[in-house]
Design an enzyme around this catalytic site. Structure first.
Site: not given
Ligand code: NAP
Length: 242
Positions: A153, A157
């Protein structure tokens, strides 16, 4: 019409971004992979916010499927273009490197980094033609400092942050800005299972972020107020890492 595309827009940070962009007046294309019900819910929220949108279901890690979906959308919208792209879709598959299976390394790289190439490249030409574009990549604190258990990851990133800086220099003259945000811990399904009570002790603001606090910065970067910001990575981590 100028559209916004949010990859992984069905849940979490992507959903909050989609709603913010809808409030700014953009029709929003919500990409997702599998969760139809969540995507429909996001679409309803977009409509409640006074705009409209469409669901675009494809796997961002699959180059052929991604290009086909984007070409199909463009063919059915000959007068329109995607002006704002938010590369947000992401997954994590944590493990110490010594235990990490190759498929967990590859899956995270293909979903979180190769997706940047798969989705962004086909959308550049229309942005160049329209002499305007905003690309915002969702990176992570993990890509800035590296986190144990996240070699896959962190690599993805960190790669996104570097690609943001490189692409910004390629397309600046075309009036396209390219920026990243690097969230710390955000309350979404992605962090389920983490020990929030323990982890927040290390965060100066003593809490995880709400998804909307990330979306607010993304919306700012998409707005005209951010017209002179490009190649940046903005940390949104409650002071966890500076
Ligand atoms: P999340 O709640 O798990 O949601 C992930 C989203 O990505 C969902 O809409 C999922 O679709 C979609 N997705 C996953 N794999 C995919 C693929 N192969 N093709 C198309 N769509 C896909 O995640 P989140 O926490 O909102 O994270 C969003 C972004 O922020 C990510 O890039 C993550 O790395 C980054 N981020 C998150 C955090 C954190 O603490 N949450 C911190 C830093 C960065 P489905 O609904 O169809 O599964």
């Amino acid at each position: 019409m100028n559209y916004a595309l949010v990859t992984g827009g069905s849940r979490g940070i992507g959903r909050a971004v989609a709603v913010r962009l809808a409030r700014m007046g953009y029709p929003v294309l919500v990409n997702y992979q599998s969760n139809d019900a969540a995507a429909e819910e996001t679409l309803a929220l977009i409509r409640e916010a006074g705009s409209n949108g469409e669901l675009l279901k494809f796997d961002v890690s699959n180059r052929e499927a991604t290009v086909a979906a984007l070409e199909q959308w463009q063919a059915s919208h000959p007068e329109d273009y995607i002006d704002v792209l938010v590369n947000n879709a992401g997954i994590r598959r944590d493990n110490l490197l010594i235990w990490m299976e190759p498929e967990d390394f590859e899956r995270v790289l293909s979903t979180n980094l190769y997706s940047f190439y798969n989705v962004t490249r086909p959308l550049l030409q229309p942005m160049i033609r329209h002499k305007h574009g905003r690309i915002i990549n969702i990176a992570s604190l993990s890509g800035q400092k590296g986190l144990p258990g996240q070699c896959n990851y962190s690599a993805a990133k960190g790669g996104i942050i570097a690609a943001t800086k490189a692409l910004a220099q390629e397309v600046g003259k075309k009036n396209i800005t390219v920026n990243a945000v690097a969230p710390g811990f955000v309350k979404t399904e992605m962090v389920e299972g983490l020990d929030e009570a323990e982890l927040k002790k290390q965060i100066p603001l003593n809490r995880f972020a709400d998804a909307d606090e990330i979306a607010a910065v993304v919306a700012f970067l998409a707005s005209n107020d951010a017209a002179y910001i490009t190649g940046e990575c903005i940390s949104i981590n409650g002071g966890l890492y500076t």
